[in-house]
Design a protein around this motif. Structure first.
Motif, PDB file in Angstrom:
ATOM      1  N   PHE A 193       0.825  -1.202   0.000  1.00 60.90           N
ATOM      2  CA  PHE A 193       0.000   0.000   0.000  1.00 60.90           C
ATOM      3  C   PHE A 193       0.866   1.261   0.000  1.00 60.90           C
ATOM      4  O   PHE A 193       0.594   2.214  -0.733  1.00 60.90           O
ATOM      5  N   GLU A 194       1.890   1.254   0.823  1.00 61.47           N
ATOM      6  CA  GLU A 194       2.691   2.465   1.006  1.00 61.47           C
ATOM      7  C   GLU A 194       3.539   2.797  -0.211  1.00 61.47           C
ATOM      8  O   GLU A 194       3.783   3.962  -0.500  1.00 61.47           O
ATOM      9  N   HIS A 195       4.003   1.755  -0.915  1.00 64.56           N
ATOM     10  CA  HIS A 195       4.949   1.992  -2.009  1.00 64.56           C
ATOM     11  C   HIS A 195       4.373   1.649  -3.382  1.00 64.56           C
ATOM     12  O   HIS A 195       5.102   1.679  -4.364  1.00 64.56           O
ATOM     13  N   GLY A 196       3.105   1.318  -3.455  1.00 68.11           N
ATOM     14  CA  GLY A 196       2.538   0.850  -4.716  1.00 68.11           C
ATOM     15  C   GLY A 196       1.920   1.905  -5.577  1.00 68.11           C
ATOM     16  O   GLY A 196       1.307   1.571  -6.600  1.00 68.11           O
TER      17      GLY A 196
ATOM     18  N   LYS B 148      -0.750   3.513  -5.315  1.00 68.88           N
ATOM     19  CA  LYS B 148      -2.181   3.262  -5.425  1.00 68.88           C
ATOM     20  C   LYS B 148      -2.545   2.318  -6.573  1.00 68.88           C
ATOM     21  O   LYS B 148      -3.683   2.297  -7.040  1.00 68.88           O
ATOM     22  N   SER B 149      -1.528   1.528  -7.028  1.00 64.10           N
ATOM     23  CA  SER B 149      -1.784   0.549  -8.086  1.00 64.10           C
ATOM     24  C   SER B 149      -2.446  -0.688  -7.479  1.00 64.10           C
ATOM     25  O   SER B 149      -2.393  -0.908  -6.263  1.00 64.10           O
ATOM     26  N   PRO B 150      -3.098  -1.513  -8.296  1.00 64.37           N
ATOM     27  CA  PRO B 150      -3.729  -2.729  -7.769  1.00 64.37           C
ATOM     28  C   PRO B 150      -2.712  -3.634  -7.069  1.00 64.37           C
ATOM     29  O   PRO B 150      -1.568  -3.766  -7.503  1.00 64.37           O
ATOM     30  N   ILE B 151      -3.167  -4.281  -6.018  1.00 60.32           N
ATOM     31  CA  ILE B 151      -2.310  -5.170  -5.211  1.00 60.32           C
ATOM     32  C   ILE B 151      -2.866  -6.580  -5.302  1.00 60.32           C
ATOM     33  O   ILE B 151      -4.083  -6.786  -5.208  1.00 60.32           O
ATOM     34  N   THR B 152      -1.949  -7.533  -5.473  1.00 62.98           N
ATOM     35  CA  THR B 152      -2.335  -8.945  -5.540  1.00 62.98           C
ATOM     36  C   THR B 152      -1.670  -9.705  -4.406  1.00 62.98           C
ATOM     37  O   THR B 152      -0.452  -9.614  -4.224  1.00 62.98           O
ATOM     38  N   VAL B 153      -2.488 -10.440  -3.669  1.00 62.00           N
ATOM     39  CA  VAL B 153      -1.973 -11.353  -2.635  1.00 62.00           C
ATOM     40  C   VAL B 153      -2.319 -12.758  -3.092  1.00 62.00           C
ATOM     41  O   VAL B 153      -3.502 -13.115  -3.189  1.00 62.00           O
ATOM     42  N   LYS B 154      -1.276 -13.563  -3.375  1.00 61.47           N
ATOM     43  CA  LYS B 154      -1.491 -14.906  -3.912  1.00 61.47           C
ATOM     44  C   LYS B 154      -0.735 -15.921  -3.071  1.00 61.47           C
ATOM     45  O   LYS B 154       0.439 -15.739  -2.761  1.00 61.47           O
TER      46      LYS B 154
ATOM     47  N   LEU C 102       4.309 -20.697  -0.959  1.00 66.95           N
ATOM     48  CA  LEU C 102       4.828 -19.381  -1.301  1.00 66.95           C
ATOM     49  C   LEU C 102       3.680 -18.373  -1.253  1.00 66.95           C
ATOM     50  O   LEU C 102       2.681 -18.519  -1.948  1.00 66.95           O
ATOM     51  N   LEU C 103       3.835 -17.347  -0.407  1.00 64.01           N
ATOM     52  CA  LEU C 103       2.871 -16.249  -0.325  1.00 64.01           C
ATOM     53  C   LEU C 103       3.490 -15.042  -1.007  1.00 64.01           C
ATOM     54  O   LEU C 103       4.564 -14.578  -0.612  1.00 64.01           O
ATOM     55  N   MET C 104       2.802 -14.535  -2.046  1.00 58.44           N
ATOM     56  CA  MET C 104       3.305 -13.397  -2.814  1.00 58.44           C
ATOM     57  C   MET C 104       2.407 -12.183  -2.615  1.00 58.44           C
ATOM     58  O   MET C 104       1.176 -12.287  -2.709  1.00 58.44           O
ATOM     59  N   VAL C 105       3.020 -11.040  -2.332  1.00 54.25           N
ATOM     60  CA  VAL C 105       2.313  -9.754  -2.264  1.00 54.25           C
ATOM     61  C   VAL C 105       2.934  -8.865  -3.330  1.00 54.25           C
ATOM     62  O   VAL C 105       4.109  -8.500  -3.235  1.00 54.25           O
ATOM     63  N   ARG C 106       2.111  -8.512  -4.341  1.00 53.99           N
ATOM     64  CA  ARG C 106       2.668  -7.799  -5.488  1.00 53.99           C
ATOM     65  C   ARG C 106       1.914  -6.494  -5.723  1.00 53.99           C
ATOM     66  O   ARG C 106       0.680  -6.451  -5.667  1.00 53.99           O
ATOM     67  N   ASP C 107       2.685  -5.435  -5.972  1.00 57.98           N
ATOM     68  CA  ASP C 107       2.088  -4.179  -6.415  1.00 57.98           C
ATOM     69  C   ASP C 107       2.680  -3.811  -7.765  1.00 57.98           C
ATOM     70  O   ASP C 107       3.727  -4.344  -8.160  1.00 57.98           O
ATOM     71  N   ARG C 108       1.995  -2.923  -8.488  1.00 60.39           N
ATOM     72  CA  ARG C 108       2.467  -2.506  -9.809  1.00 60.39           C
ATOM     73  C   ARG C 108       2.836  -1.034  -9.788  1.00 60.39           C
ATOM     74  O   ARG C 108       2.518  -0.282 -10.704  1.00 60.39           O
ATOM     75  N   GLY C 109       3.535  -0.661  -8.729  1.00 56.87           N
ATOM     76  CA  GLY C 109       3.934   0.723  -8.569  1.00 56.87           C
ATOM     77  C   GLY C 109       5.220   1.040  -9.308  1.00 56.87           C
ATOM     78  O   GLY C 109       5.581   0.401 -10.300  1.00 56.87           O
TER      79      GLY C 109
ATOM     80  N   GLU D 158      12.337  -1.257 -11.518  1.00 53.13           N
ATOM     81  CA  GLU D 158      11.859   0.120 -11.616  1.00 53.13           C
ATOM     82  C   GLU D 158      10.851   0.256 -12.764  1.00 53.13           C
ATOM     83  O   GLU D 158      11.110  -0.182 -13.883  1.00 53.13           O
ATOM     84  N   GLY D 159       9.705   0.835 -12.419  1.00 56.51           N
ATOM     85  CA  GLY D 159       8.653   1.044 -13.396  1.00 56.51           C
ATOM     86  C   GLY D 159       7.703  -0.128 -13.548  1.00 56.51           C
ATOM     87  O   GLY D 159       6.677  -0.016 -14.217  1.00 56.51           O
ATOM     88  N   ARG D 160       8.016  -1.286 -12.911  1.00 57.63           N
ATOM     89  CA  ARG D 160       7.148  -2.464 -13.056  1.00 57.63           C
ATOM     90  C   ARG D 160       6.633  -3.014 -11.739  1.00 57.63           C
ATOM     91  O   ARG D 160       5.997  -4.049 -11.690  1.00 57.63           O
ATOM     92  N   GLY D 161       6.960  -2.389 -10.659  1.00 55.67           N
ATOM     93  CA  GLY D 161       6.413  -2.794  -9.378  1.00 55.67           C
ATOM     94  C   GLY D 161       7.337  -3.692  -8.576  1.00 55.67           C
ATOM     95  O   GLY D 161       8.475  -3.994  -8.977  1.00 55.67           O
ATOM     96  N   THR D 162       6.823  -4.123  -7.431  1.00 52.04           N
ATOM     97  CA  THR D 162       7.607  -4.915  -6.482  1.00 52.04           C
ATOM     98  C   THR D 162       6.803  -6.129  -6.041  1.00 52.04           C
ATOM     99  O   THR D 162       5.591  -6.038  -5.811  1.00 52.04           O
ATOM    100  N   SER D 163       7.498  -7.259  -5.906  1.00 49.46           N
ATOM    101  CA  SER D 163       6.882  -8.480  -5.382  1.00 49.46           C
ATOM    102  C   SER D 163       7.648  -8.917  -4.145  1.00 49.46           C
ATOM    103  O   SER D 163       8.885  -9.011  -4.180  1.00 49.46           O
ATOM    104  N   ALA D 164       6.905  -9.156  -3.066  1.00 50.27           N
ATOM    105  CA  ALA D 164       7.494  -9.677  -1.835  1.00 50.27           C
ATOM    106  C   ALA D 164       7.000 -11.104  -1.633  1.00 50.27           C
ATOM    107  O   ALA D 164       5.818 -11.398  -1.863  1.00 50.27           O
ATOM    108  N   PHE D 165       7.897 -12.000  -1.201  1.00 50.14           N
ATOM    109  CA  PHE D 165       7.549 -13.412  -1.080  1.00 50.14           C
ATOM    110  C   PHE D 165       7.838 -13.894   0.340  1.00 50.14           C
ATOM    111  O   PHE D 165       8.919 -13.634   0.876  1.00 50.14           O
TER     112      PHE D 165
END
Length: 564
Positions: free
Chosen positions: A450-453, A455-461, A471-478, A532-539
């Motif tokens: 939320f803080e670094h995305g 306001k792009s859509p967030i996916t929790v998979k 594997l738990l993935m939290v991805r933003d497209r910021g 950079e420019g494509r977002g971040t994924s945390a696992f």
């Protein structure tokens, strides 16, 4: 000229019935004599066969009515004994020690061999003077040859000579030829010459043995001292062949040296050791090489470097902490102090009930945010300095994830407008985890999105990965993270740049640090992938050992254990 002491020593040696083995010199002398005699048995047999046969043929052609064939048979029989002995000794390895019994037996056989050869005049027949002349001319060279063949075994050679001479003198006493006196004197002078010659040769032999023993002892002392020094030593000749080396050099450098450049230099790490190599040239063209073990110095150097890095890291963390605290604590405190001042009894500013409630809400929101920051700092401090007790139990992963996501979305009104999708793979196993730790990890990862995305859509998979567990993935497209931010993302109090700023603030930079510590304490890990420019994924990696596969496992709290 021989000294009286050496003459006495040689006489004692000749008179002893048993070979002494009390000292190192005695043992080595005995072994060398044993090997010398054993190596010449075949040669002595050949000499006896050739000389006895030639003697018989020569005398039979000159004289009639001789009995030399019997004498020849006796010599062939004794030569056969030597041949058999040589065959039995063939192929045997070099012994380390001998008892002396073989040499004592050989000494008694020497009496027999000398007596048979000295009995030559008894088988010649005819004129006693001629028989004695033949025997003297043929026996004395045999004695000389035996002493020359066995210089290190004088007891065997002298027993052979003694038996031969006694047999000849016995013939002289019985037959009394006209030249008996001259012959006897000549034989005795010859025996004295053989005796003194063998004495000098034997004393030289013993001296050489003593020198070799002293050299061996000195070599062993030197090698022992070099082994005790903890340094690998080697001495090489001009061609680079290793002549002397201690055990340490043999063990770590395999007895070879390629680089013979003079000087001192540090070698690359070999196994778990570091070596300092020093090469010095010697006048004969060889080289002395010394390898000094500097592993302790390298470890001390590394420990200093690590301590320096830790100090620098701690100082950087302290700086980041102070910078963060100056901003993250001051802003909510200023709001709380300002609002409470307006609402206090000393305030002269009139406002209605709606404004009063709005100020109260601001105080509550910023106090809650401030409490959250303090809670993060306390948790981080406990993870680093205290023993945290984990209440591990079998938990439903979907329940934890949904609960954590819901808590985060309710934490700020701005979060409610951000699209968020939670996807759970059907049939996921339950996990054996500390519920509070798992909720905190998920909350931290979702909050960062939320803080670094932007306001792009967030996916929790959440899905199962073959061989790696869950594997738990939290991805933003910021906007993603820069490489330098990725390298420092898990450092305490680090805060990377982000595209949007919520009014609630952005924390103190402990979310990823705490999450990774908690995950690793449960045998897993937290990883990042960002462009950079494509977002971040945390696992969040939950290993197979934490997955509960048995359908009948009791879902009750297990005994507690220490996380740290």
């Amino acid at each position: 000229m021989a000294t009286p002491g050496s003459q006495i020593a040689f006489l004692k040696y000749l008179l002893q019935r048993k070979h002494p083995s009390a000292t190192a010199v005695d043992r080595v002398v005995l072994l060398e004599q044993h090997l010398a005699f054993a190596s010449h048995t075949a040669t002595m047999a050949g000499v006896m066969l050739v000389n006895s046969t030639a003697t018989t043929i020569m005398i039979e052609q000159s004289l009639d009515n001789t009995s030399l064939r019997f004498w020849l048979f006796l010599n062939w029989l004794l030569a056969a004994v030597l041949v058999i002995d040589a065959i039995l000794k063939r192929g045997r390895g070099r012994p380390n020690a001998v008892s002396g019994r073989y040499l004592r037996r050989s000494e008694w056989l020497a009496f027999l061999f000398g007596g048979v050869w000295g009995s030559l005049p008894f088988f010649v027949g005819g004129d006693a003077g001629s028989a004695m002349l033949y025997a003297t001319l043929l026996t004395l060279p045999m004695i000389a040859g035996m002493s020359a063949l066995l210089p290190s075994v004088p007891r065997v050679a002298l027993r052979y000579a003694t038996a031969a001479v006694l047999t000849l003198l016995t013939f002289v006493a019985i037959s009394q030829p006209a030249s008996s006196v001259v012959m006897s004197i000549m034989i005795l002078v010859f025996i004295l010459a053989v005796y003194f010659g063998m004495k000098r040769t034997f004393m030289t032999f013993v001296s050489n043995v003593e020198s070799r023993i002293r050299a061996t002892d000195s070599h062993q002392i030197l090698i022992g001292a070099l082994n005790a020094s903890g340094q690998a030593f080697a001495y090489l000749d001009a061609k680079g062949n290793v002549l002397v080396q201690n055990d340490l050099h043999k063990a770590f450098f395999s007895g070879t040296e390629a680089d013979l450049t003079s000087g001192s230099r540090r070698l690359p790490k070999a196994g778990d050791r570091y070596w300092q190599k020093s090469v010095e040239s010697v006048p004969n063209g060889g080289h002395v090489i010394l390898h000094t073990d500097v592993t302790d110095l390298e470890q001390s150097k590394r420990e200093i470097e690590i301590a320096k890095e830790e100090a620098e890291t701690a100082d950087a963390a302290k700086t980041r902490f102070l910078n963060s605290m100056s901003r993250e604590l001051k802003v909510p405190l200023d709001v709380i102090v300002g609002c409470s001042g307006l609402m206090g009894s000393d305030s002269n500013i009139p406002f209605d009930e709606t404004e009063f409630r709005r100020y109260a809400d601001q105080i509550r929101k910023h106090a809650s945010y401030l409490g959250g920051i303090i809670d993060q700092i306390i948790s981080f401090s406990k993870l680093n300095r205290e023993t945290v007790t984990a209440e591990e139990e079998v938990v439903e992963l979907a329940e934890i994830v949904n609960s954590a996501v819901g808590r985060v979305r309710l934490a700020s009104p701005a979060y409610l407008s951000v699209p968020l999708q939670v996807s759970m793979e059907p049939g996921l196993p339950k996990v054996y985890y500390d519920r509070t730790a798992l909720e905190r990890i998920v909350q931290n990862l979702v909050t960062n999105a939320f803080e670094h995305g932007s306001k792009s859509p967030i996916t929790v998979k959440v899905s199962r990965i073959v061989g790696r567990g869950i594997l738990l993935m939290v991805r933003d497209r910021g906007a993603g993270m820069a490489k330098q931010d990725m390298d420092q993302a898990f450092e305490p109090f680090f805060q990377g740049g982000r595209a949007n700023e919520f009014k609630d603030g952005r924390g103190v930079g402990l979310g990823l640090t705490v999450s990774r510590k908690l995950a690793r304490q449960h045998d897993g890990d937290v990883l990042l992938d960002s462009h950079e420019g494509r977002g971040t994924s945390a696992f969040l990696v939950i290993p197979p050992s934490r997955c509960v596969t048995g359908a009948d496992r009791q879902q009750q709290p297990e005994p507690t254990r220490d996380l740290v």
